[in-house]
Write a protein that holds these residues in place. Structure first.
Motif, PDB file in Angstrom:
ATOM      1  N   LEU A 181       0.839  -1.206   0.000  1.00 12.36           N
ATOM      2  CA  LEU A 181       0.000   0.000   0.000  1.00 12.36           C
ATOM      3  C   LEU A 181       0.871   1.253   0.000  1.00 12.36           C
ATOM      4  N   LYS A 182       1.847   1.260   0.891  1.00  9.47           N
ATOM      5  CA  LYS A 182       2.710   2.437   0.983  1.00  9.47           C
ATOM      6  C   LYS A 182       3.524   2.657  -0.285  1.00  9.47           C
ATOM      7  N   SER A 225      10.536  -5.960  -6.977  1.00 11.30           N
ATOM      8  CA  SER A 225      11.675  -6.090  -6.069  1.00 11.30           C
ATOM      9  C   SER A 225      11.522  -5.160  -4.863  1.00 11.30           C
ATOM     10  N   MET A 226      10.914  -3.982  -5.074  1.00  9.68           N
ATOM     11  CA  MET A 226      10.709  -3.058  -3.954  1.00  9.68           C
ATOM     12  C   MET A 226       9.778  -3.672  -2.916  1.00  9.68           C
ATOM     13  N   ILE A 227       8.645  -4.157  -3.408  1.00  9.53           N
ATOM     14  CA  ILE A 227       7.662  -4.735  -2.486  1.00  9.53           C
ATOM     15  C   ILE A 227       8.271  -5.921  -1.744  1.00  9.53           C
ATOM     16  N   ASP A 268      -0.678  -6.782 -10.535  1.00  9.76           N
ATOM     17  CA  ASP A 268      -1.911  -6.073 -10.826  1.00  9.76           C
ATOM     18  C   ASP A 268      -3.038  -6.504  -9.902  1.00  9.76           C
ATOM     19  N   GLU A 269      -3.082  -7.778  -9.603  1.00 10.20           N
ATOM     20  CA  GLU A 269      -4.136  -8.260  -8.708  1.00 10.20           C
ATOM     21  C   GLU A 269      -4.012  -7.612  -7.343  1.00 10.20           C
ATOM     22  N   LEU A 270      -2.804  -7.523  -6.843  1.00 12.67           N
ATOM     23  CA  LEU A 270      -2.588  -6.901  -5.540  1.00 12.67           C
ATOM     24  C   LEU A 270      -2.989  -5.421  -5.576  1.00 12.67           C
ATOM     25  N   PHE A 271      -2.587  -4.759  -6.629  1.00 15.40           N
ATOM     26  CA  PHE A 271      -2.931  -3.348  -6.777  1.00 15.40           C
ATOM     27  C   PHE A 271      -4.451  -3.179  -6.707  1.00 15.40           C
ATOM     28  N   MET A 272      -5.139  -4.025  -7.434  1.00 15.97           N
ATOM     29  CA  MET A 272      -6.587  -3.950  -7.504  1.00 15.97           C
ATOM     30  C   MET A 272      -7.222  -4.215  -6.136  1.00 15.97           C
ATOM     31  N   MET A 273      -6.739  -5.225  -5.468  1.00 11.53           N
ATOM     32  CA  MET A 273      -7.212  -5.568  -4.123  1.00 11.53           C
ATOM     33  C   MET A 273      -7.109  -4.357  -3.196  1.00 11.53           C
ATOM     34  N   LEU A 274      -5.973  -3.677  -3.302  1.00 18.42           N
ATOM     35  CA  LEU A 274      -5.740  -2.532  -2.425  1.00 18.42           C
ATOM     36  C   LEU A 274      -6.682  -1.385  -2.764  1.00 18.42           C
ATOM     37  N   ILE A 275      -6.892  -1.188  -4.045  1.00 16.83           N
ATOM     38  CA  ILE A 275      -7.836  -0.156  -4.470  1.00 16.83           C
ATOM     39  C   ILE A 275      -9.218  -0.472  -3.898  1.00 16.83           C
ATOM     40  N   GLN A 276      -9.618  -1.704  -4.067  1.00 14.22           N
ATOM     41  CA  GLN A 276     -10.913  -2.156  -3.549  1.00 14.22           C
ATOM     42  C   GLN A 276     -11.033  -1.800  -2.066  1.00 14.22           C
ATOM     43  N   GLU A 277     -10.047  -2.216  -1.295  1.00 14.57           N
ATOM     44  CA  GLU A 277     -10.059  -1.931   0.138  1.00 14.57           C
ATOM     45  C   GLU A 277     -10.091  -0.438   0.411  1.00 14.57           C
ATOM     46  N   ALA A 278      -9.300   0.289  -0.350  1.00 14.61           N
ATOM     47  CA  ALA A 278      -9.224   1.737  -0.142  1.00 14.61           C
ATOM     48  C   ALA A 278     -10.595   2.359  -0.321  1.00 14.61           C
TER      49      ALA A 278
END
Lengths: 198, 198, 198, 198
Positions: free
Chosen positions: D25-26, D39-41, D60-70
């Motif tokens: 997220l950060k 590599s950063m994550i 991309d899936e993780l990004f989307m998940m985070l957006i959803q939560e946000a």
DNA sequence: TATGAATGAGAGTTCATTCAT
DNA sequence: GATGAATGAACTCTCATTCAT
């Protein structure tokens, strides 16, 4: 001023072709086909890149043409030596000088580049096969044999000796390019020591 | 399954690095930096192009690394010769053999390529300047001088003789590459004739 | 047909450069340096990717160039405000309008992108350091102080107020991009309420 | 030691997922999807890149998940505000504080990144469309209307005012990222001036 | 004919994702 | 489950060649 007639135009065309080839020979010899960019040739020859393609079909075609000439020229240089009326050792010395001077140098370097470049066209490869080392050896064999007969050339296997002599000359040419003073061209006398007695 | 332990990983990394460098040395030596495509190195080394970049920062960096090694190795070869307890002529013969054999050959060819390629990085140029011909001449001067003193080496200007000797060796190396039988490497005896008496 | 004359060529070159820069500003502003692919700029500008490199050395160089311009432009916008002969509040309102309009918007967005992108070049970072927030605060301080003096601006710490004002403006710019209607740009009057009395 | 039972394993798995998401997220919030490298994550989360893919199908899936939560979180934050028993102005102030604090900040930044990144998947775009600005406006409308009714909120078009308020908050969040001190977050009081009467 | 702008195929390089261990 | 080596698609950039003028 009257417009140029067809022959004059033809003359200009030919002059320009020669001029481009002259420049390209040096650049290709020094940098190889991969290291040579069309912009280098165009700039050195003082023409635009576009104009180049009015005179030559492609970079590769020009490269091939130059190789062709280099090979023909090298064979003809050797043949010419035979017509001199001096002893064999002197003939070989003269040949050595011819090869080492500016006329021969670039041709030798170019042939080397052709042999060691990646990305040369199939056609160029075929061309190279038409002038194998054996051909040069055979051309020089009578001269060297005569040299041995009159006692000017050291004893030993002649084919090997000629091959080595040519390799050394080629090598010496190749490693030598004007702007770069890392190596220096050996004197002819020193090179002759490989072949001749005391 | 357990992941590889640290030592195994280290081993793999080292092996790969050596393997890639080994291949790259030959390809760079033969085709120069412009003629060498990353796909060649990758294919020849049997790895993907991407993997190359886990081991080396760039094509140019590897080229430079190899040049560096080549130069250090060449100097060290010369230095080692002095420790042999044989006459000067024998030392020079041994050095010649070392240079001409597979170990030395590629290094010499590589240094030549570096000197004659267009588009080498500024860093590479600086590196080359750290090992000028003069340095090699100075390294060999005592050996050749001793040779003259004991009468094994011909009279004459030594700097010029060494320079010529190195140029010839370089040249001979350069024009020689395995897949291509146009030229052939001269025998050591023949080359020694340049330097030695009868 | 005669080739284009020098002036025409110059014209073409200038036009193309402006055109590419104009497009690139918008794309970089919206997507940042990582999100912007060369293919986007090329497509958007209606030129081939290759042509881009006749006009600019690299993606990074153009990004930097635009940042440079953005910063110079932003400083000069502020300086120009001082020459207006209207009360401080009106000057600030005008400045706000200038920043929010199409001219200023992309520059602000771009500076933001530069500050928050990973993988910007070291040179770009240095450039950014030449224009710290403090510089903008100092530029605006006399104007805001005068505003307080004549009673148009609310009481309070001026540095903090200016910093907040700039942050809000930047933020508002940044979240706003034409194709995307999620956010909307607030009216100037509303933003002025942050600073002004009643 | 007894092997972990199924529930414990499940627990570890869940913990790790949360941990990776927290870190991601950060990073995503700060650098966007293009600027964020796997590599950063992985490094920040202290796991290998390979392991990441045991927990998430793709970046991309993780990004989307985070957006959803946000998005869910942001809506729920707003809804929670209504349950406080304080005047409207105070509710809005509290909401503002919640958004500006560390919990809300990253979510806001992330949503912004999603809106302004190139190369987000079609699925992510669809997700974004499920939470248009209008939805947030409608959620806040009763609160602001009540604020106007009791005279705490300035007169004027409410939809526009809410939209501006949200845009400013988003912007302020977005331009703010910890390591970079170019901008600074305005005080809540200053932001409230946009909405409230003297 | 002559120019240099414009193109596009291919080179070097990066990085999300997969795979052997 | 866990690692990091390995892959390959996609990106940035170069340059031989073509095209509009």
């Amino acid at each position: 001023m009257a417009p140029l007639n067809e022959e004059q135009l033809h003359q200009i065309r030919d002059d320009r072709k020669v001029q481009i080839k002259h420049v390209a020979l040096k650049v290709f010899a020094k940098y190889g086909i991969n290291g040579t960019k069309m912009s280098m040739i165009a700039k050195e020859a003082g023409v635009s890149q576009g104009l180049f393609y009015r005179y030559f079909k492609s970079k590769d075609e020009l490269f091939m043409m130059l190789i062709q000439e280099a090979m023909e020229e090298s064979v003809s240089s050797i043949e010419k030596i035979y017509s001199l009326s001096v002893p064999p050792k002197e003939k070989i010395r003269t040949l050595t000088e011819v090869i080492l001077d500016d006329g021969g140098k670039y041709y030798f370097m170019l042939i080397h580049q052709a042999h060691t470049s990646s990305g040369v066209s199939e056609k160029t490869k075929q061309l190279l096969e038409q002038y194998p080392l054996k051909l040069y050896i055979d051309l020089l064999l009578p001269l060297f044999r005569e040299g041995q007969r009159v006692g000017e050339i050291v004893e030993g296997d002649l084919e090997e000796m000629i091959s080595s002599y040519l390799s050394i000359l080629s090598g010496v040419m190749v490693i030598n390019s004007q702007e770069n003073s890392f190596y220096q061209i050996p004197k002819v006398d020193l090179l002759m020591r490989i072949l001749t007695k005391s």
